[in-house]
Design a protein around this motif. Structure first.
Motif, short mmCIF file in Angstrom:
data_model
loop_
_atom_site.label_atom_id
_atom_site.label_comp_id
_atom_site.label_asym_id
_atom_site.label_seq_id
_atom_site.Cartn_x
_atom_site.Cartn_y
_atom_site.Cartn_z
N THR A 168 15.88 -74.59 -40.70
CA THR A 168 17.11 -75.17 -41.25
C THR A 168 17.16 -76.67 -41.02
O THR A 168 17.53 -77.45 -41.92
N VAL A 169 16.76 -77.11 -39.83
CA VAL A 169 16.73 -78.55 -39.54
C VAL A 169 15.76 -79.27 -40.47
O VAL A 169 16.05 -80.36 -40.98
N PHE A 186 27.22 -61.62 -46.29
CA PHE A 186 27.90 -62.87 -45.91
C PHE A 186 27.02 -63.78 -45.07
O PHE A 186 27.48 -64.86 -44.68
N GLN A 187 25.80 -63.38 -44.80
CA GLN A 187 24.95 -64.17 -43.93
C GLN A 187 24.44 -65.42 -44.64
O GLN A 187 23.94 -65.36 -45.76
N ILE A 188 24.60 -66.59 -43.98
CA ILE A 188 23.95 -67.82 -44.40
C ILE A 188 23.04 -68.26 -43.25
O ILE A 188 22.99 -67.58 -42.21
N LEU A 189 22.33 -69.34 -43.40
CA LEU A 189 21.27 -69.67 -42.45
C LEU A 189 21.77 -69.79 -41.01
O LEU A 189 21.14 -69.28 -40.08
N PHE A 233 15.16 -63.01 -45.10
CA PHE A 233 15.32 -64.44 -44.83
C PHE A 233 15.44 -65.23 -46.13
O PHE A 233 16.29 -66.12 -46.25
N TRP A 234 14.60 -64.93 -47.10
CA TRP A 234 14.65 -65.67 -48.37
C TRP A 234 15.92 -65.38 -49.14
O TRP A 234 16.45 -66.26 -49.83
N ALA A 235 16.44 -64.16 -49.01
CA ALA A 235 17.74 -63.87 -49.63
C ALA A 235 18.83 -64.71 -48.99
O ALA A 235 19.74 -65.22 -49.67
N VAL A 236 18.75 -64.90 -47.67
CA VAL A 236 19.73 -65.73 -46.97
C VAL A 236 19.59 -67.19 -47.40
O VAL A 236 20.59 -67.90 -47.58
N VAL A 237 18.34 -67.66 -47.58
CA VAL A 237 18.12 -69.04 -48.01
C VAL A 237 18.74 -69.27 -49.38
O VAL A 237 19.44 -70.28 -49.61
N VAL A 238 18.49 -68.37 -50.31
CA VAL A 238 19.05 -68.51 -51.66
C VAL A 238 20.57 -68.48 -51.60
O VAL A 238 21.25 -69.29 -52.26
#
Length: 328
Positions: free
Chosen positions: A306-307, A279-282, A97-102
């Motif tokens: 995300t909100v 390629f994943q984003i939030l 999840f944190w990799a996706v956030v970054v």
């Protein structure tokens, strides 16, 4: 003494005195009955539509994020169990999840910076072209801005296709460059760079049109005075144009951050509905957890986080706008 002399003289009425002024400032406006309620009455239809369209999904999103909700609960075989902050604990403790956030933050920052720089450059150039050329460019910008996202994504897929892509063919015509058959989506950074170009291409027209309207409000006298004082083109832009455009730039930057962090169809369609891990984003990650892994509760928790991140961006925007209002 004649009869005319014995008549009583007519009484002249005293001059009327002007009423005292209402105050040292502007004249006091009379309050009409119900004036305070009029704005709320006019806003009521819009607020009602927002409540009907957004209230239930938002409440349902918050509810799901605190429950255990998968396929058994979806089909009614089991009742959803309340797990409190268990979903948030699982999400925040996951390194993926944190990799996706970054990745999302880097992607959004790159899109915003490129959009604002390209938009400002094009807006400044539009001030230096003839009238018919400016009209033609504005028509092209509006046409590209109005193109549906799915259509634009399909066009970019064709442009960067490894076998029939026009971009590879053009690059291969350069001396010493061989890009025939190159797959731009074989690695995450190259693929996200292509998606960044797609997002910027779709966002630049709005920025250019808005900044062009703002540039018409920059007083020419201030620019001429700055040039007489010895300022060059960069000095005039930095000390005259940029401060006047600051409220518009703050607004456009904030909106761009919100839009770019909410990108979904560009990534989803570009990767044929199955974005790989790099390629994943939030937004796509939340969709993947909810509808691919079938963990709707955890997907809702990711969406709610995300909100909250976007609400932080909105708070910064409101603070900047209030500061600008106090200065003015």
């Amino acid at each position: 003494m004649s009869a005319a002399d014995t008549t009583t003289p007519a009484k002249v009425p005293p001059p009327r005195q002007a009423p005292p002024p209402a105050g040292p400032g502007r004249p006091r406006r009379q309050r009409t009955p119900g004036g305070a309620a009029t704005p709320w009455l006019l806003l009521a239809p819009c607020l009602l539509i927002l409540v009907l369209v957004m209230a239930y999904p938002l409440v349902r999103l918050v509810t799901l994020s605190f429950q255990k909700f998968g396929q058994p609960q979806l089909w009614g075989f089991q009742s959803p169990d309340w797990v409190g902050f268990g979903n948030f604990t699982g999400v925040l403790g996951d390194g993926e999840f944190w990799a996706v956030v970054v990745r999302t933050i880097v992607f959004a920052v790159g899109c915003v910076v490129l959009t604002m720089v390209a938009g400002m450059a094009l807006a400044l150039l539009l001030q230096r072209v003839s009238g018919w050329m400016k009209t033609l460019i504005n028509i092209v910008l509006v046409a590209s801005w109005g193109m549906p996202v799915i259509v634009a994504t399909t066009v970019f897929k064709w442009l960067f296709d490894s076998d029939y892509g026009v971009f590879n063919a053009l690059l291969s015509k350069l001396p010493g460059v061989d890009m025939v058959g190159h797959n731009w989506f074989a690695s995450g950074p190259e693929g996200l760079a292509v998606i960044t170009l797609l997002v910027v291409w779709g966002a630049v027209p709005f920025v250019v049109i808005t900044l062009s309207a703002g540039l018409t409000q920059v007083p020419k006298e201030l620019e001429e005075a700055a040039r007489l004082d010895g300022a060059g083109g960069w000095g005039v832009f930095r000390h005259v144009t940029l401060p006047i455009l600051k409220p518009i730039i703050v607004m456009l930057t904030t909106l761009s951050v919100i839009w770019d962090m909410g990108v979904f169809p560009q990534v989803f369609v570009m990767r044929n509905g199955h974005p790989e891990a790099e390629f994943q984003i939030l937004n796509t990650y939340s969709y993947d957890r909810a509808f691919v892994v079938n963990d709707y509760a955890q997907g809702s928790a990711i969406a709610l986080i995300t909100v909250l991140l976007l609400l932080g961006v909105v708070a910064v925007y409101m603070r900047q706008m209030l500061q600008i209002g106090e200065v003015e």
